[in-house]
Structures are given as structure tokens and as C-alpha cells.
Design a protein around this motif. Structure first.
Motif, PDB file in Angstrom:
ATOM      1  N   ALA A  59     -93.159  -5.888 -29.906  1.00  6.84           N
ATOM      2  CA  ALA A  59     -92.595  -6.652 -31.025  1.00  6.84           C
ATOM      3  C   ALA A  59     -91.719  -5.760 -31.899  1.00  6.84           C
ATOM      4  N   TYR A  60     -92.182  -4.535 -32.161  1.00  8.78           N
ATOM      5  CA  TYR A  60     -91.420  -3.593 -32.978  1.00  8.78           C
ATOM      6  C   TYR A  60     -90.094  -3.258 -32.290  1.00  8.78           C
ATOM      7  N   LYS A  61     -90.145  -2.976 -30.997  1.00  8.15           N
ATOM      8  CA  LYS A  61     -88.921  -2.652 -30.251  1.00  8.15           C
ATOM      9  C   LYS A  61     -87.983  -3.852 -30.194  1.00  8.15           C
ATOM     10  N   ALA A  62     -88.534  -5.056 -30.033  1.00  6.56           N
ATOM     11  CA  ALA A  62     -87.700  -6.265 -30.008  1.00  6.56           C
ATOM     12  C   ALA A  62     -87.009  -6.462 -31.353  1.00  6.56           C
ATOM     13  N   LEU A  63     -87.736  -6.229 -32.429  1.00  7.34           N
ATOM     14  CA  LEU A  63     -87.157  -6.361 -33.758  1.00  7.34           C
ATOM     15  C   LEU A  63     -86.018  -5.363 -33.943  1.00  7.34           C
ATOM     16  N   LEU A  64     -86.235  -4.122 -33.544  1.00  6.02           N
ATOM     17  CA  LEU A  64     -85.199  -3.101 -33.699  1.00  6.02           C
ATOM     18  C   LEU A  64     -83.988  -3.357 -32.810  1.00  6.02           C
ATOM     19  N   SER A  65     -84.161  -4.135 -31.749  1.00  7.07           N
ATOM     20  CA  SER A  65     -83.033  -4.415 -30.855  1.00  7.07           C
ATOM     21  C   SER A  65     -82.134  -5.524 -31.406  1.00  7.07           C
ATOM     22  N   LEU A  76     -87.399   0.031 -42.275  1.00  6.12           N
ATOM     23  CA  LEU A  76     -88.413  -0.339 -41.294  1.00  6.12           C
ATOM     24  C   LEU A  76     -88.896   0.885 -40.512  1.00  6.12           C
ATOM     25  N   LYS A  77     -87.961   1.717 -40.085  1.00  9.34           N
ATOM     26  CA  LYS A  77     -88.319   2.932 -39.338  1.00  9.34           C
ATOM     27  C   LYS A  77     -89.104   3.909 -40.219  1.00  9.34           C
TER      28      LYS A  77
END
Length: 94
Positions: A59-65, A76-77
Motif C-alpha cells: 500500500a505504501y509503495k502504491a501510494l508513492l507511485s 510522507l517519506k
């Protein structure tokens, strides 16, 4: 946090839900074979916790993409780095 940002985040997560579930089965938040800290080892000792960690990582990676406001992405990071540091410190005090 701005309600519009929250609604946008919810919409992103809902829209990518199926992809997140498919990826969660394949992608770990970290490699349990390389778990070093006591916290990582505790996560890896419980299959449900491993799955929850995988889902959160996806979910975190999807959000950052997603196309995010640069200031929001940076915050966020920074929040994620702080969370990981505090989580490790709190576990060590346990």
C-alpha cells in the motif's frame, strides 16, 4: 491533515485494492531471511503479521507511485522514516 488529501488517499487505496492483494502475496515488506532486529524477527515469527506487513508495504509503495504533491510525498517519506525508527526503539525497550 487536509480532508481532501485523506479522501484522495482512500480513493487511491480502494482503486488499487485488487492489485495490492495480488502483490501482497508476492512482495514482503522486508526479507525475513535477512531479519536482523528483534522486531523484524518477531514479525517473521507470525504468518498473519508477515501478511499484514506485506500488505502495508504494498500500500505504501502504491501510494508513492501515484502523482503526489512533492511536499506531501516528502512529508510522507519523513513520517515513514520516523515511524520505523520509533518502532524499533520502542520494541527494544519492551
Amino acid at each position: 491533515m487536509n480532508p481532501r488529501i485523506i479522501l484522495s488517499l482512500v480513493a487511491i487505496l480502494i482503486a488499487t485494492g485488487a492489485a495490492l492483494r495480488a502483490q501482497a502475496a508476492e512482495e514482503a515488506g522486508f526479507n525475513c531471511g535477512r531479519a536482523v532486529s528483534a522486531f523484524e524477527k518477531a514479525i517473521c515469527a507470525d504468518p498473519e503479521t508477515v501478511e499484514a506487513d506485506r500488505a502495508m508495504s504494498v500500500a505504501y509503495k502504491a501510494l508513492l507511485s501515484q502523482p503526489l504533491d512533492p511536499a506531501f510525498a516528502s512529508a510522507l517519506k519523513a513520517d515513514q522514516r520516523s515511524f520505523l525508527m520509533i518502532r524499533e526503539q520502542a520494541w527494544e525497550l519492551k
